[in-house]
Scaffold this active site. Structure first.
Site, PDB file in Angstrom:
ATOM      1  N   SER A 120       0.831  -1.217   0.000  1.00 13.58           N
ATOM      2  CA  SER A 120       0.000   0.000   0.000  1.00 13.58           C
ATOM      3  C   SER A 120       0.860   1.259   0.000  1.00 13.58           C
ATOM      4  O   SER A 120       0.395   2.341  -0.348  1.00 13.58           O
ATOM      5  CB  SER A 120      -0.892   0.000   1.239  1.00 13.58           C
ATOM      6  OG  SER A 120      -0.092  -0.043   2.418  1.00 13.58           O
ATOM      7  N   GLU A 126       0.610  -2.943  20.852  1.00 12.61           N
ATOM      8  CA  GLU A 126       1.393  -2.628  19.646  1.00 12.61           C
ATOM      9  C   GLU A 126       1.839  -1.164  19.701  1.00 12.61           C
ATOM     10  O   GLU A 126       1.006  -0.278  19.854  1.00 12.61           O
ATOM     11  CB  GLU A 126       0.524  -2.857  18.404  1.00 12.61           C
ATOM     12  CG  GLU A 126       1.252  -2.561  17.097  1.00 12.61           C
ATOM     13  CD  GLU A 126       0.316  -2.622  15.905  1.00 12.61           C
ATOM     14  OE1 GLU A 126       0.357  -3.621  15.180  1.00 12.61           O
ATOM     15  OE2 GLU A 126      -0.475  -1.664  15.713  1.00 12.61           O
TER      16      GLU A 126
END
Ligand code: 0O2
Length: 263
Positions: A107, A132
């Protein structure tokens, strides 16, 4: 179920903000520019469950980003420094890392992800949750925020012509980051001298404030006027000299007041 994740996010954000604060108060450059955090929204969890075919009972083990922290840096060079800071901590156990900077996603997405195990204490006792930490530059963050909104708008099916534009923008961000890195020393110099000036002005104002204990108002007004003059000129050399002189004057007044205490 999400409560411990919420606690983890709040604790982690506070810890990273404190690192920034400690650097700032010591006048040291901080590789962390900004910290944000979020617990994954229910809508986003449901979307991901469908996309990855995950059962509700498995989300805690399958999803690494229920608790998410984002650290924004000014320069690409700051990213490994932040990652190293995380690796060195004993309260955050790094389980794995994803380097989407050297391995850019199709992407065009660039960012460095550090996945950690982190222990929180709830009224039920300790619980280790996964979190995360996304580390990226301002430029990378700009791109991914826009791309994320477009993914949402087009329900993951971004039209080809928009994808092409996004890809060009991603290239432009790589260039921007590298141009910024090339003038990094100058930018850091400018930021440092701004900080030094702020500190100097703070010290001068404190000295003037303390003078009220020893000197008379007319003398202090005169010193204040002199300070405004020097301040307006924005000349660091003059500001330093003024600070030095004021320090001597202030010491003089202090010594005088000790020999002749006010009654
Ligand atoms: P949201 O809404 O931000 O929470 P995997 O390793 O593939 O099994 P996962 O979790 O998809 O599992 O890992 P990945 O690919 O590292 O993605 C984790 C998060 O990184 C994403 O969370 C995004 O926040 C961000 N991310 C990854 N790829 C892209 C991308 O192409 N564009 C943008 N804008 N962000 C990306 P979520 O859950 O997808 O989204």
């Amino acid at each position: 179920m999400l409560d411990p994740y919420d606690l983890a996010v709040r604790e982690l954000v506070l810890k990273f903000e404190h690192i920034k604060y400690e650097h700032m108060t010591r006048g040291i450059y901080c590789p962390i520019e900004q910290v944000t955090g979020r617990v994954k929204s229910i809508a986003s969890i449901l979307d991901k469950m469908q996309k990855k075919n995950v059962e509700l009972a498995d989300i805690e083990t399958r999803f690494e980003d229920l608790a998410g922290v984002r650290i924004i840096c000014q320069f690409v060079e700051d990213i490994p420094k932040v990652v190293q800071m995380i690796r060195e901590r004993s309260d955050m156990k790094v389980t794995h890392e994803k380097n989407y900077i050297d391995h850019v996603k199709d992407s065009g997405y660039r960012s460095y992800h550090v996945i950690i195990d982190y222990e929180v204490w709830t009224i039920q006792g300790p619980k280790t949750v996964c979190a995360e930490i996304q580390v990226r530059t301002m430029g990378m963050n700009f791109w991914s925020t826009i791309e994320h909104s477009l993914q949402y708008k087009y329900k993951q099916n971004i039209p080809v012509h928009v994808k092409e534009k996004l890809s060009k923008c991603a290239d432009a961000i790589v260039l921007l980051d590298s141009e910024m890195s090339s003038v990094r020393d100058e930018i850091m110099d400018a930021q440092n001298s701004m900080r030094t000036q702020e500190q100097l002005v703070e010290e001068i104002l404190l000295l003037i404030q303390n003078l009220y204990t020893y000197a008379n108002k007319r003398e202090i007004d005169k010193i204040q006027d002199e300070f405004y003059e020097v301040y307006r000129e924005k000349d660091m050399g003059k500001l330093h000299r003024f600070h030095k002189q004021l320090d001597i004057i202030s010491e003089g007044y202090k010594a005088q007041s000790l020999s002749y205490p006010r009654v």
